[in-house]
Enzyme design. Structure first.
Site, PDB file in Angstrom:
ATOM      1  N   TRP A   1      -2.474  -5.275  -5.868  1.00 29.05           N
ATOM      2  CA  TRP A   1      -2.564  -4.300  -4.678  1.00 29.05           C
ATOM      3  C   TRP A   1      -3.644  -4.670  -3.835  1.00 29.05           C
ATOM      4  O   TRP A   1      -4.569  -5.382  -3.952  1.00 29.05           O
ATOM      5  CB  TRP A   1      -3.343  -3.196  -5.646  1.00 29.05           C
ATOM      6  CG  TRP A   1      -3.689  -2.020  -4.851  1.00 29.05           C
ATOM      7  CD1 TRP A   1      -4.676  -1.592  -3.852  1.00 29.05           C
ATOM      8  CD2 TRP A   1      -2.746  -0.924  -4.280  1.00 29.05           C
ATOM      9  NE1 TRP A   1      -4.699  -0.445  -3.311  1.00 29.05           N
ATOM     10  CE2 TRP A   1      -3.353  -0.136  -3.579  1.00 29.05           C
ATOM     11  CE3 TRP A   1      -1.210  -0.521  -4.776  1.00 29.05           C
ATOM     12  CZ2 TRP A   1      -2.704   1.209  -2.936  1.00 29.05           C
ATOM     13  CZ3 TRP A   1      -0.765   0.389  -4.110  1.00 29.05           C
ATOM     14  CH2 TRP A   1      -1.460   1.500  -3.150  1.00 29.05           C
TER      15      TRP A   1
ATOM     16  N   TRP B   1       1.654   5.525   4.519  1.00 27.68           N
ATOM     17  CA  TRP B   1       0.775   4.883   5.479  1.00 27.68           C
ATOM     18  C   TRP B   1       1.019   3.851   6.333  1.00 27.68           C
ATOM     19  O   TRP B   1       0.898   3.585   7.232  1.00 27.68           O
ATOM     20  CB  TRP B   1      -0.604   4.666   4.676  1.00 27.68           C
ATOM     21  CG  TRP B   1      -1.623   5.689   4.402  1.00 27.68           C
ATOM     22  CD1 TRP B   1      -2.180   6.597   5.517  1.00 27.68           C
ATOM     23  CD2 TRP B   1      -1.783   6.102   3.178  1.00 27.68           C
ATOM     24  NE1 TRP B   1      -3.027   7.422   4.429  1.00 27.68           N
ATOM     25  CE2 TRP B   1      -2.847   7.438   3.318  1.00 27.68           C
ATOM     26  CE3 TRP B   1      -1.826   5.862   1.865  1.00 27.68           C
ATOM     27  CZ2 TRP B   1      -3.526   8.147   2.429  1.00 27.68           C
ATOM     28  CZ3 TRP B   1      -2.308   6.653   0.733  1.00 27.68           C
ATOM     29  CH2 TRP B   1      -3.224   7.747   0.966  1.00 27.68           C
TER      30      TRP B   1
ATOM     31  N   GLU C   1      -0.322  -2.931 -11.444  1.00 26.09           N
ATOM     32  CA  GLU C   1      -1.227  -2.833 -10.511  1.00 26.09           C
ATOM     33  C   GLU C   1      -2.564  -3.643 -10.804  1.00 26.09           C
ATOM     34  O   GLU C   1      -2.898  -3.197 -11.894  1.00 26.09           O
ATOM     35  CB  GLU C   1      -1.444  -1.433  -9.802  1.00 26.09           C
ATOM     36  CG  GLU C   1      -2.272  -1.248  -8.732  1.00 26.09           C
ATOM     37  CD  GLU C   1      -2.748   0.110  -8.319  1.00 26.09           C
ATOM     38  OE1 GLU C   1      -1.780   1.068  -8.169  1.00 26.09           O
ATOM     39  OE2 GLU C   1      -3.863   0.516  -8.307  1.00 26.09           O
TER      40      GLU C   1
ATOM     41  N   LYS D   1      -5.252  -2.772   5.669  1.00 19.60           N
ATOM     42  CA  LYS D   1      -6.317  -1.937   5.779  1.00 19.60           C
ATOM     43  C   LYS D   1      -7.707  -2.392   5.458  1.00 19.60           C
ATOM     44  O   LYS D   1      -7.983  -3.389   4.883  1.00 19.60           O
ATOM     45  CB  LYS D   1      -5.923  -0.792   4.836  1.00 19.60           C
ATOM     46  CG  LYS D   1      -7.097   0.365   4.770  1.00 19.60           C
ATOM     47  CD  LYS D   1      -6.816   1.469   3.958  1.00 19.60           C
ATOM     48  CE  LYS D   1      -7.811   2.626   3.903  1.00 19.60           C
ATOM     49  NZ  LYS D   1      -7.351   3.745   3.349  1.00 19.60           N
TER      50      LYS D   1
ATOM     51  N   GLU E   1      -0.829   6.454 -12.240  1.00 17.66           N
ATOM     52  CA  GLU E   1      -1.761   6.614 -12.757  1.00 17.66           C
ATOM     53  C   GLU E   1      -2.478   8.025 -13.174  1.00 17.66           C
ATOM     54  O   GLU E   1      -2.868   8.672 -12.546  1.00 17.66           O
ATOM     55  CB  GLU E   1      -3.083   6.073 -12.109  1.00 17.66           C
ATOM     56  CG  GLU E   1      -3.004   4.451 -12.003  1.00 17.66           C
ATOM     57  CD  GLU E   1      -4.137   3.806 -11.351  1.00 17.66           C
ATOM     58  OE1 GLU E   1      -4.934   4.712 -10.787  1.00 17.66           O
ATOM     59  OE2 GLU E   1      -4.217   2.661 -11.146  1.00 17.66           O
TER      60      GLU E   1
ATOM     61  N   HIS F   1       0.930  -1.177   0.057  1.00 14.91           N
ATOM     62  CA  HIS F   1       0.176   0.055  -0.059  1.00 14.91           C
ATOM     63  C   HIS F   1       0.984   1.284   0.075  1.00 14.91           C
ATOM     64  O   HIS F   1       2.102   1.064  -0.136  1.00 14.91           O
ATOM     65  CB  HIS F   1      -0.791   0.010   1.369  1.00 14.91           C
ATOM     66  CG  HIS F   1      -1.935   0.836   1.285  1.00 14.91           C
ATOM     67  ND1 HIS F   1      -1.996   2.184   1.259  1.00 14.91           N
ATOM     68  CD2 HIS F   1      -3.226   0.610   0.946  1.00 14.91           C
ATOM     69  CE1 HIS F   1      -3.261   2.989   1.283  1.00 14.91           C
ATOM     70  NE2 HIS F   1      -4.122   1.679   1.010  1.00 14.91           N
TER      71      HIS F   1
ATOM     72  N   GLU G   1     -10.370  -2.681   3.854  1.00 18.35           N
ATOM     73  CA  GLU G   1     -10.909  -2.450   2.428  1.00 18.35           C
ATOM     74  C   GLU G   1     -10.635  -3.972   1.592  1.00 18.35           C
ATOM     75  O   GLU G   1      -9.650  -4.556   1.898  1.00 18.35           O
ATOM     76  CB  GLU G   1     -10.321  -1.170   1.690  1.00 18.35           C
ATOM     77  CG  GLU G   1      -8.802  -1.307   1.324  1.00 18.35           C
ATOM     78  CD  GLU G   1      -8.418  -0.109   0.687  1.00 18.35           C
ATOM     79  OE1 GLU G   1      -9.161   0.805   0.304  1.00 18.35           O
ATOM     80  OE2 GLU G   1      -6.882  -0.001   0.498  1.00 18.35           O
TER      81      GLU G   1
ATOM     82  N   SER H   1     -12.744   1.278  -6.773  1.00 17.53           N
ATOM     83  CA  SER H   1     -12.447   2.087  -5.474  1.00 17.53           C
ATOM     84  C   SER H   1     -11.494   1.498  -4.651  1.00 17.53           C
ATOM     85  O   SER H   1     -11.007   1.840  -3.724  1.00 17.53           O
ATOM     86  CB  SER H   1     -13.776   1.953  -4.779  1.00 17.53           C
ATOM     87  OG  SER H   1     -13.895   0.681  -4.189  1.00 17.53           O
TER      88      SER H   1
HETATM   89  C1  IDC Z   1      -6.352   3.601  -2.806  1.00 17.37           C
HETATM   90  C2  IDC Z   1      -6.075   2.514  -1.409  1.00 17.37           C
HETATM   91  C3  IDC Z   1      -6.720   3.345  -0.554  1.00 17.37           C
HETATM   92  C4  IDC Z   1      -6.336   4.965  -0.388  1.00 17.37           C
HETATM   93  C5  IDC Z   1      -6.508   5.539  -1.642  1.00 17.37           C
HETATM   94  C6  IDC Z   1      -5.957   7.015  -1.864  1.00 17.37           C
HETATM   95  O1  IDC Z   1      -6.402   1.150  -1.811  1.00 17.37           O
HETATM   96  O2  IDC Z   1      -6.585   2.837   0.933  1.00 17.37           O
HETATM   97  O3  IDC Z   1      -7.309   5.623   0.657  1.00 17.37           O
HETATM   98  O4  IDC Z   1      -5.866   4.568  -2.698  1.00 17.37           O
HETATM   99  O5  IDC Z   1      -6.656   7.682  -2.763  1.00 17.37           O
HETATM  100  C7  IDC Z   1      -5.745   2.942  -7.872  1.00 17.37           C
HETATM  101  C8  IDC Z   1      -4.649   3.556  -7.205  1.00 17.37           C
HETATM  102  C9  IDC Z   1      -4.392   3.064  -5.907  1.00 17.37           C
HETATM  103  C10 IDC Z   1      -5.635   2.826  -5.178  1.00 17.37           C
HETATM  104  C11 IDC Z   1      -6.412   2.027  -5.757  1.00 17.37           C
HETATM  105  C12 IDC Z   1      -7.645   1.691  -5.231  1.00 17.37           C
HETATM  106  O6  IDC Z   1      -3.251   3.324  -7.929  1.00 17.37           O
HETATM  107  O7  IDC Z   1      -3.711   4.216  -5.172  1.00 17.37           O
HETATM  108  O8  IDC Z   1      -5.572   2.541  -3.796  1.00 17.37           O
HETATM  109  N1  IDC Z   1      -6.566   2.003  -7.024  1.00 17.37           N
HETATM  110  O9  IDC Z   1      -8.860   2.643  -5.261  1.00 17.37           O
HETATM  111  N2  IDC Z   1      -6.021   2.833  -8.992  1.00 17.37           N
HETATM  112  C13 IDC Z   1      -7.146   2.116  -9.284  1.00 17.37           C
HETATM  113  C14 IDC Z   1      -7.523   1.802  -8.014  1.00 17.37           C
END
Ligand code: IDC
Length: 343
Positions: free
Chosen positions: A306, A80, A272, A311, A184, A76, A313, A279
């Site tokens: 990922w 954090w 990733e 956390k 991204e 992650h 989620e 989300s």
């Molecule tokens: C998410 C984490 C979440 C955090 C958030 C920050 O899982 O805990 O609060 O980012 O904004 C991505 C991103 C990746 C995201 C992940 C899920 O590269 O940083 O992590 N995601 O949303 N792209 C698509 C999905």
């Protein structure tokens, strides 16, 4: 009778020995850094077997020119969850999950990010530790400049360039380091903007590191690989373009997109993915996830899951109740973690 006494004496001796040994090992010895290539001959590690990777046509190949697929886990955000950057965690992933690559995700603009008030020295220290642990274990490691809310990579281009210059100078001799220069890009960002950014950062990296793989993000949260396929970056070797997906959101139409880009000759790397919704949480879709993995394996495209954290989620590989930061047991794993380990 004599035999019985001997048997009990032996059992008693074993018990004593176990007790003595347990008492003699201080708690931190269990978590201390393992010795080089811990528990595995150097030649048997992923790095020992494959050496420096390069790009041949659309494939990632090893030093003998044979296609290899990296199966990775992404941390992650290290801002954090620094605690999972430790040798025991990486070793568990290598030995029990057949993971050969670790992605160190360093957010640039979220909470305590590299460009949003985070302590640069501490963050770089963590990256350096992560690279060291992965190297000692003979694993590949991705240094990920994790842009997200800063949708346009140009926003922090100067800092990115300085950061990657420093990394490239430091790691040019490492055979296991990959640079991911913009996680991204998103928002109103066109491929030509990313391309311009990438050209400067790549130039900076190549001043020092002529060989290691560089991963370039694509528009719309690294999904528009078609845009990159139409106009790839020229003049440099060992570049790959990233494609990201979350299986409960992105399905077959996205596979067609990847398929078309492969046909156009674009080398791709899934740096990733998750098996939940985009989300990072919500429901998980194992059926779709399995279709994705089958597809990626067939195409020999590397994939990195990922995320390594507890956390709360559904993209997290560990349950939120898991207190361990390494040596994960089955009971520590979330549904996503169990699925990924079983792959
Ligand atoms: C998410 C984490 C979440 C955090 C958030 C920050 O899982 O805990 O609060 O980012 O904004 C991505 C991103 C990746 C995201 C992940 C899920 O590269 O940083 O992590 N995601 O949303 N792209 C698509 C999905």
């Amino acid at each position: 009778m004599k035999v019985h006494i001997k048997k009990y004496a032996a059992k008693f001796f074993c018990l004593l020995l176990t007790l003595a040994l347990t008492a003699a090992i201080p708690a931190e010895a269990v978590t201390a850094a393992p010795s080089k290539n811990a528990g595995m001959k150097k030649s048997q590690t992923p790095l020992g077997k494959n050496g420096r990777l390069r790009v041949k046509k659309t494939f990632l190949v090893n030093s003998k020119g044979k296609a290899v697929t990296l199966k990775g886990v992404s941390t992650h955000g290290i801002n954090w969850f620094p605690k999972y950057v430790n040798p025991k965690a990486f070793k568990t992933l290598r030995d029990n999950w057949e993971v050969n690559c670790i992605r160190l995700a360093m957010y640039t603009e979220e909470y305590n990010g590299y460009c949003s008030g985070g302590n640069k020295k501490d963050l770089k220290n963590l990256i350096n530790k992560g690279v060291k642990y992965a190297t000692d274990l003979g694993m590949y490691v991705i240094i990920d400049w994790h842009i997200l809310s800063d949708g346009n990579p140009k926003k922090n281009k100067a800092q990115a360039t300085a950061f990657f210059k420093e990394m490239a100078k430091k790691y040019k001799k490492h055979k296991n380091v990959l640079y991911e220069i913009c996680n991204e890009p998103n928002g109103n960002v066109k491929w030509k903007d990313i391309k311009a950014y990438a050209k400067s950062v790549i130039k900076a990296i190549r001043t020092y590191d002529k060989k290691n793989i560089i991963l370039v993000g694509t528009p719309t949260w690294s999904q528009d690989v078609d845009a990159a396929a139409k106009s790839p970056i020229t003049g440099y070797s060992n570049l790959m373009y990233t494609f990201h997906f979350y299986a409960a959101t992105h399905k077959s139409s996205y596979r067609s997109k990847v398929e078309k880009a492969v046909k156009k000759g674009l080398p791709m790397f899934v740096s990733e993915f998750g098996i939940c919704e985009s989300s990072g949480s919500g429901k998980i879709d194992k059926t779709e996830a399995n279709k994705w993995v089958k597809f990626l394996k067939k195409k020999k495209i590397s994939y990195v899951c990922w995320n390594l954290s507890n956390k709360n989620e559904s993209s997290s590989l560990l349950k939120s109740s898991c207190k361990r930061t390494g040596g994960f047991q089955s009971s520590d794993l979330s549904a996503a973690g169990k699925w990924f380990k079983k792959l």
